[in-house]
Design a protein around this motif. Structure first.
Motif, PDB file in Angstrom:
ATOM      1  N   LYS A  43     -26.580   3.686 117.540  1.00  0.00           N
ATOM      2  CA  LYS A  43     -27.287   2.416 117.707  1.00  0.00           C
ATOM      3  C   LYS A  43     -26.581   1.496 118.701  1.00  0.00           C
ATOM      4  O   LYS A  43     -27.212   0.714 119.411  1.00  0.00           O
ATOM      5  CB  LYS A  43     -27.398   1.722 116.342  1.00  0.00           C
ATOM      6  N   SER A  44     -25.256   1.607 118.773  1.00  0.00           N
ATOM      7  CA  SER A  44     -24.470   0.692 119.596  1.00  0.00           C
ATOM      8  C   SER A  44     -24.459   1.061 121.071  1.00  0.00           C
ATOM      9  O   SER A  44     -23.909   0.332 121.893  1.00  0.00           O
ATOM     10  CB  SER A  44     -23.034   0.631 119.076  1.00  0.00           C
ATOM     11  N   GLY A  45     -25.026   2.215 121.414  1.00  0.00           N
ATOM     12  CA  GLY A  45     -25.173   2.559 122.823  1.00  0.00           C
ATOM     13  C   GLY A  45     -24.206   3.587 123.366  1.00  0.00           C
ATOM     14  O   GLY A  45     -24.190   3.825 124.579  1.00  0.00           O
ATOM     15  N   ALA A  46     -23.391   4.230 122.512  1.00  0.00           N
ATOM     16  CA  ALA A  46     -22.525   5.304 123.001  1.00  0.00           C
ATOM     17  C   ALA A  46     -23.384   6.485 123.440  1.00  0.00           C
ATOM     18  O   ALA A  46     -24.496   6.695 122.939  1.00  0.00           O
ATOM     19  CB  ALA A  46     -21.546   5.731 121.917  1.00  0.00           C
ATOM     20  N   ASP A  47     -22.870   7.253 124.379  1.00  0.00           N
ATOM     21  CA  ASP A  47     -23.618   8.390 124.910  1.00  0.00           C
ATOM     22  C   ASP A  47     -23.353   9.679 124.148  1.00  0.00           C
ATOM     23  O   ASP A  47     -24.209  10.575 124.123  1.00  0.00           O
ATOM     24  CB  ASP A  47     -23.245   8.594 126.387  1.00  0.00           C
ATOM     25  N   TYR A  48     -22.171   9.784 123.544  1.00  0.00           N
ATOM     26  CA  TYR A  48     -21.781  10.970 122.798  1.00  0.00           C
ATOM     27  C   TYR A  48     -20.928  10.533 121.620  1.00  0.00           C
ATOM     28  O   TYR A  48     -20.336   9.448 121.640  1.00  0.00           O
ATOM     29  CB  TYR A  48     -20.961  11.950 123.664  1.00  0.00           C
ATOM     30  N   VAL A  49     -20.840  11.407 120.620  1.00  0.00           N
ATOM     31  CA  VAL A  49     -19.926  11.154 119.514  1.00  0.00           C
ATOM     32  C   VAL A  49     -19.095  12.412 119.290  1.00  0.00           C
ATOM     33  O   VAL A  49     -19.600  13.531 119.323  1.00  0.00           O
ATOM     34  CB  VAL A  49     -20.682  10.736 118.230  1.00  0.00           C
ATOM     35  N   GLU A  50     -17.815  12.196 119.113  1.00  0.00           N
ATOM     36  CA  GLU A  50     -16.862  13.287 118.874  1.00  0.00           C
ATOM     37  C   GLU A  50     -16.280  13.091 117.483  1.00  0.00           C
ATOM     38  O   GLU A  50     -15.715  12.037 117.190  1.00  0.00           O
ATOM     39  CB  GLU A  50     -15.773  13.249 119.943  1.00  0.00           C
ATOM     40  N   ILE A  51     -16.438  14.080 116.637  1.00  0.00           N
ATOM     41  CA  ILE A  51     -16.008  13.967 115.241  1.00  0.00           C
ATOM     42  C   ILE A  51     -14.823  14.896 114.999  1.00  0.00           C
ATOM     43  O   ILE A  51     -14.906  16.101 115.248  1.00  0.00           O
ATOM     44  CB  ILE A  51     -17.149  14.314 114.273  1.00  0.00           C
ATOM     45  N   GLY A  52     -13.742  14.328 114.495  1.00  0.00           N
ATOM     46  CA  GLY A  52     -12.568  15.112 114.172  1.00  0.00           C
ATOM     47  C   GLY A  52     -12.715  15.798 112.821  1.00  0.00           C
ATOM     48  O   GLY A  52     -13.069  15.167 111.828  1.00  0.00           O
TER      49      GLY A  52
END
Length: 260
Positions: A43-52
């Motif tokens: 929702k905040s506008g990041a293009d990708y998410v990386e999850i550890g």
């Protein structure tokens, strides 16, 4: 659900076109917060998410993310648990999800089964820093391709041009350029190592370059993305999750502050 990591090489110095990848450790602050954090990042506008994926010996990570791994493991987060959470929300996610972790727990899970479950859960790619590229080529590349998973290698300022090109040839999605030889979150003066970034930009790499390690704010992000496709922020975001009882709004405000 978006399984395609399509960054593209930067064509200008327009910072609004630079890609932002936000990292956090699954299972923090509480076991079941992962889905809410994912939705906030999107929702905040990041293009990708990386999850550890939590691990007991995260050697590439600094003290903040090491602590996050410890908390997540105490909370009971597992690879199976994370994949189950992702599967439940995969049709609501429009940005690519990348899993970052270490090879031992993946091998314990079963590499082929892990990749199948990642594909079923809407995961787009993997970062496994301690998987040797020779082993990747010999034993794992085909499995990843069969399951529509990108694989991203890391390079550092000390990596030779020849090896950078080799790792670039094996990577898909993007090449993860560590801004210094330190662990994540270190306060390093190498964050804007112009010689390093110049070298990367002149190598004619197949993949766009994303810069990570040490980016704490908008100024850092703009500085490192002068000569890269985007930046990866982890420690600064994890700090917000770990140190604010009501973390949702600060987390959203932080992400929006980077690109706005």
């Amino acid at each position: 659900m978006n399984n395609n990591i399509n960054i593209g090489h930067p064509t200008s110095k327009d910072h609004h076109s630079k890609k932002l990848n936000i990292y956090f450790t699954a299972g923090i602050p509480k076991l079941n917060d992962t889905i809410e954090i994912l939705k906030i990042i999107q929702k905040s506008g990041a293009d990708y998410v990386e999850i550890g994926m939590p691990y007991s010996d995260p050697v590439a990570d600094g003290p903040v993310i090491q602590k996050a791994h410890e908390v997540a493991l105490k909370n009971g987060m597992t690879i199976a648990g994370l994949l189950g959470q992702l599967k439940s929300v995969k049709n609501e996610m429009d940005i690519p999800i990348i899993l970052m972790g270490y090879i031992n727990p993946v091998l314990r899970f079963g590499f082929e089964e892990f990749c199948k479950e990642c594909n079923d859960s809407g995961v787009s790619g993997l970062i496994i820093p301690d998987l040797p590229p020779v082993e990747f080529e010999k034993n794992y590349r085909k499995i990843l391709e069969e399951n529509n998973l990108n694989f991203i290698f890391l390079v550092t300022p000390e990596t030779s041009d020849k090896r950078i090109k080799y790792l670039d040839s094996l990577s898909s999605g993007f090449l993860y350029a560590v801004s210094s030889s330190s662990t994540t979150g270190n306060n390093t003066k190498e964050i804007n190592n112009e010689e390093y970034l110049d070298r990367l930009s002149k190598l004619g790499l197949k993949n766009p370059v994303m810069i990570g390690f040490g980016i704490k704010n908008k100024a850092d992000f703009e500085s490192v993305t002068e000569k890269a496709a985007g930046g990866i922020i982890g420690t600064a975001f994890v700090n917000i999750l770990m140190n604010n009882e009501d973390w949702a709004k600060p987390a959203e405000d932080f992400i929006r502050s980077i690109q706005n």
